[in-house]
Enzyme design. Structure first.
Site, PDB file in Angstrom:
ATOM      1  CG  ASP A  51      -2.050   1.002   1.097  1.00 14.71           C
ATOM      2  OD1 ASP A  51      -3.205   0.577   0.977  1.00 14.71           O
ATOM      3  OD2 ASP A  51      -1.765   2.227   1.094  1.00 14.71           O
ATOM      4  N   GLY A  81     -15.799   3.339   3.723  1.00 15.77           N
ATOM      5  CA  GLY A  81     -14.497   3.970   3.484  1.00 15.77           C
ATOM      6  C   GLY A  81     -13.767   3.475   2.257  1.00 15.77           C
ATOM      7  CG  HIS A  92      -8.582  -2.859  -2.317  1.00 18.20           C
ATOM      8  ND1 HIS A  92      -9.547  -2.192  -3.052  1.00 18.20           N
ATOM      9  CD2 HIS A  92      -8.415  -2.158  -1.170  1.00 18.20           C
ATOM     10  CE1 HIS A  92      -9.930  -1.120  -2.378  1.00 18.20           C
ATOM     11  NE2 HIS A  92      -9.268  -1.076  -1.230  1.00 18.20           N
ATOM     12  CG  HIS A 114      -6.767  -2.728   3.218  1.00 21.36           C
ATOM     13  ND1 HIS A 114      -6.013  -1.611   2.946  1.00 21.36           N
ATOM     14  CD2 HIS A 114      -8.002  -2.477   2.708  1.00 21.36           C
ATOM     15  CE1 HIS A 114      -6.757  -0.713   2.312  1.00 21.36           C
ATOM     16  NE2 HIS A 114      -7.970  -1.212   2.147  1.00 21.36           N
TER      17      HIS A 114
HETATM   18  P1  AMP Z   1      -9.727   1.563   0.406  1.00 21.69           P
HETATM   19  O1  AMP Z   1      -9.794   2.871   1.148  1.00 21.69           O
HETATM   20  O2  AMP Z   1     -10.129   0.382   1.221  1.00 21.69           O
HETATM   21  O3  AMP Z   1     -10.447   1.630  -0.929  1.00 21.69           O
HETATM   22  O4  AMP Z   1      -8.183   1.331   0.107  1.00 21.69           O
HETATM   23  C1  AMP Z   1      -7.512   1.883  -0.981  1.00 21.69           C
HETATM   24  C2  AMP Z   1      -6.049   1.793  -0.662  1.00 21.69           C
HETATM   25  O5  AMP Z   1      -5.315   1.919  -1.862  1.00 21.69           O
HETATM   26  C3  AMP Z   1      -5.557   2.899   0.298  1.00 21.69           C
HETATM   27  O6  AMP Z   1      -5.023   2.284   1.480  1.00 21.69           O
HETATM   28  C4  AMP Z   1      -4.492   3.613  -0.528  1.00 21.69           C
HETATM   29  O7  AMP Z   1      -3.381   4.011   0.248  1.00 21.69           O
HETATM   30  C5  AMP Z   1      -4.115   2.553  -1.561  1.00 21.69           C
HETATM   31  N1  AMP Z   1      -3.570   3.062  -2.818  1.00 21.69           N
HETATM   32  C6  AMP Z   1      -4.099   4.022  -3.613  1.00 21.69           C
HETATM   33  N2  AMP Z   1      -3.335   4.196  -4.702  1.00 21.69           N
HETATM   34  C7  AMP Z   1      -2.301   3.308  -4.613  1.00 21.69           C
HETATM   35  C8  AMP Z   1      -1.172   3.004  -5.409  1.00 21.69           C
HETATM   36  N3  AMP Z   1      -0.934   3.639  -6.584  1.00 21.69           N
HETATM   37  N4  AMP Z   1      -0.312   2.043  -5.006  1.00 21.69           N
HETATM   38  C9  AMP Z   1      -0.536   1.407  -3.838  1.00 21.69           C
HETATM   39  N5  AMP Z   1      -1.589   1.642  -3.029  1.00 21.69           N
HETATM   40  C10 AMP Z   1      -2.457   2.588  -3.398  1.00 21.69           C
END
Ligand code: AMP
Ligand code: ZN
Length: 114
Positions: A30, A93, A100, A102
């Site tokens: 992330d 959120g 995805h 986490h």
């Molecule tokens: P969510 O809020 O559950 O949709 O999680 C989206 C996640 O994607 C967040 O934790 C961001 O930090 C992560 N994120 C967004 N863009 C990127 C990227 N280019 N590379 C890696 N992680 C990313």
């Protein structure tokens, strides 16, 4: 999905720190880690969220869970424990609308909401 950021990572158009990849999934760090180990496991096929799972793509859940175990082993967080979170929908959120998981660990995870 042309402009989906995770589809672009999967296609190699945006760089990522890959931790694991196979035919079905990619796992990468992330960009804004919440814990020392914070990896996102995503299916290679575009599925918007858990709500986008259906009879045609449900097998991705198995591929994702297999990959989560591999990520935990590769990063070493399988020893002390780790947490897996999926935000589904804006109210939970979710900000990137490509499914995805986490995978969080590398520290004691004290804050619990459940
Ligand atoms: P969510 O809020 O559950 O949709 O999680 C989206 C996640 O994607 C967040 O934790 C961001 O930090 C992560 N994120 C967004 N863009 C990127 C990227 N280019 N590379 C890696 N992680 C990313
Ligand atoms: Zn996508």
């Amino acid at each position: 999905m042309e402009n989906c950021i995770f589809c672009r990572i999967i296609r190699g158009e945006i760089p990522s720190a890959k931790v694991y990849e196979d035919e079905h999934v990619v796992a990468f760090k992330d960009i804004n880690p919440a814990t020392p180990v914070h990896v996102l496991v995503v299916p290679k096929t575009h599925i918007s969220s858990l709500e986008g799972l259906n009879g045609e793509n449900i097998e991705n859940v198995v591929h994702i869970h297999r990959a989560i175990k591999k990520v935990a082993e590769i990063t070493g967080i399988n020893k002390d424990g780790y947490r897996v979170i999926v935000n589904c929908g804006e109210g939970a959120g979710q900000t990137v609308f490509h499914l995805h998981y986490h995978v969080l660990g590398g520290t004691k995870l004290n804050e619990k909401i459940i």
